[in-house]
Design an enzyme around this catalytic site. Structure first.
Site, PDB file in Angstrom:
ATOM      1  N   GLY A   1       0.831  -1.193   0.000  1.00  0.00           N
ATOM      2  CA  GLY A   1       0.000   0.000   0.000  1.00  0.00           C
ATOM      3  C   GLY A   1       0.865   1.241   0.000  1.00  0.00           C
TER       4      GLY A   1
ATOM      5  CD  GLN B   1       3.084   5.905   2.934  1.00  0.00           C
ATOM      6  OE1 GLN B   1       2.209   5.308   2.322  1.00  0.00           O
ATOM      7  NE2 GLN B   1       4.021   5.285   3.636  1.00  0.00           N
TER       8      GLN B   1
ATOM      9  CB  CYS C   1       4.786   2.509   8.114  1.00  0.00           C
ATOM     10  SG  CYS C   1       4.340   4.007   7.233  1.00  0.00           S
ATOM     11  CG  LEU C   2       6.393   1.154   2.046  1.00  0.00           C
ATOM     12  CD1 LEU C   2       5.809   1.471   0.672  1.00  0.00           C
ATOM     13  CD2 LEU C   2       7.530   0.156   1.933  1.00  0.00           C
TER      14      LEU C   2
ATOM     15  CG  HIS D   1      -1.126   1.599   7.390  1.00  0.00           C
ATOM     16  ND1 HIS D   1      -0.302   1.177   8.411  1.00  0.00           N
ATOM     17  CD2 HIS D   1      -0.342   2.392   6.602  1.00  0.00           C
ATOM     18  CE1 HIS D   1       0.908   1.696   8.252  1.00  0.00           C
ATOM     19  NE2 HIS D   1       0.913   2.434   7.155  1.00  0.00           N
ATOM     20  CD  GLU D   2      -1.291   2.609   2.692  1.00  0.00           C
ATOM     21  OE1 GLU D   2      -0.842   3.774   2.601  1.00  0.00           O
ATOM     22  OE2 GLU D   2      -0.585   1.652   3.049  1.00  0.00           O
TER      23      GLU D   2
ATOM     24  CG  HIS E   1      -0.071   6.963   5.485  1.00  0.00           C
ATOM     25  ND1 HIS E   1       0.956   7.540   6.196  1.00  0.00           N
ATOM     26  CD2 HIS E   1       0.264   5.660   5.346  1.00  0.00           C
ATOM     27  CE1 HIS E   1       1.875   6.600   6.480  1.00  0.00           C
ATOM     28  NE2 HIS E   1       1.475   5.450   5.982  1.00  0.00           N
TER      29      HIS E   1
HETATM   30 ZN    ZN Z   1       2.370   3.654   6.216  1.00  0.00          ZN
END
Ligand code: ZN
Length: 210
Positions: free
Chosen positions: A90, A95, A135-136, A177-178, A181
């Site tokens: 995702g 991000q 998380c990236l 989660h996204e 963000h």
């Molecule tokens: Zn994340």
């Protein structure tokens, strides 16, 4: 739901690996036998575009998309490429520094990467589940987060056509989660105080070592 024990945005490539090993898979760490040299290079290139913890854009609430034009489609395709390159499941626009309500995700390896624009969680099932997330934007850090097991999300695609997603398990977790963000909320804001403190310590140590 063993796969949920793996990272949220970091693809559960090797379910047998521990969370600690998985953490290494998120950055340019030591040996990563599951990725070829070419895949690793592509991942590093993609990760260079991903904003990290501490970047104020990650705390910013993204704005609704109102223009469904060629530029939006280019942006969505770019995000798909980055997510795939980063070996993620995702990615939210914030991000990569874009303050618009756009996310892409794919929780089944062979499925197309879906673009979800202007998402709204229309319904949450009562059932909750706690699982470990990654998380990236915070590579190397994993924390437990409680999420709704079932959600229904209303959104539009990159042409502006409405659609609905009925999601459960990992898919529901990734979407929550996204969407977080896009509201400037990180997984660290959703875990326990103790885990947040521990995560911040890990994060600082990793940076000090770089
Ligand atoms: Zn994340």
């Amino acid at each position: 739901m063993a796969s949920e024990a793996d990272a949220t945005e970091q693809s559960p490539i090797e379910p047998a690996r521990s969370a600690c090993d998985d953490a290494q898979a998120a950055d340019a760490g030591p040996v990563e036998p599951q990725l070829s040299a070419e895949e690793r290079r592509r991942r590093d290139d993609a990760m260079a575009h991903v904003r990290r913890l501490g970047d104020p854009v990650l705390k910013t609430r993204a704005l609704p998309v109102s223009r469904f034009d060629a530029e939006l489609r280019r942006q969505v395709d770019w995000m798909r490429d980055l997510m795939e390159g980063a070996v993620g499941v995702g990615l939210a626009a914030t991000q990569v520094g874009i303050v618009e309500r756009v996310l892409v995700y794919r929780t089944e390896p062979e499925s197309p990467i879906v673009a979800v624009i202007n998402p709204e969680i229309e319904w949450r099932g009562e059932e909750l589940e706690t699982a470990e997330e990654g998380c990236l934007s915070i590579p190397g850090v994993h924390v437990d987060v409680e999420r709704n097991v079932h959600v229904r999300v209303g959104a539009v695609d990159e042409t502006g056509t409405p659609f609905t997603i009925e999601a459960s398990g990992l898919e529901a977790r990734v979407l929550q989660h996204e969407i977080d963000h896009l509201d400037g909320v990180l997984m660290l804001d959703r875990t326990t105080r103790e885990q947040k403190r521990e995560a911040m310590r890990t994060w600082r140590e990793r940076h000090a070592a770089e």
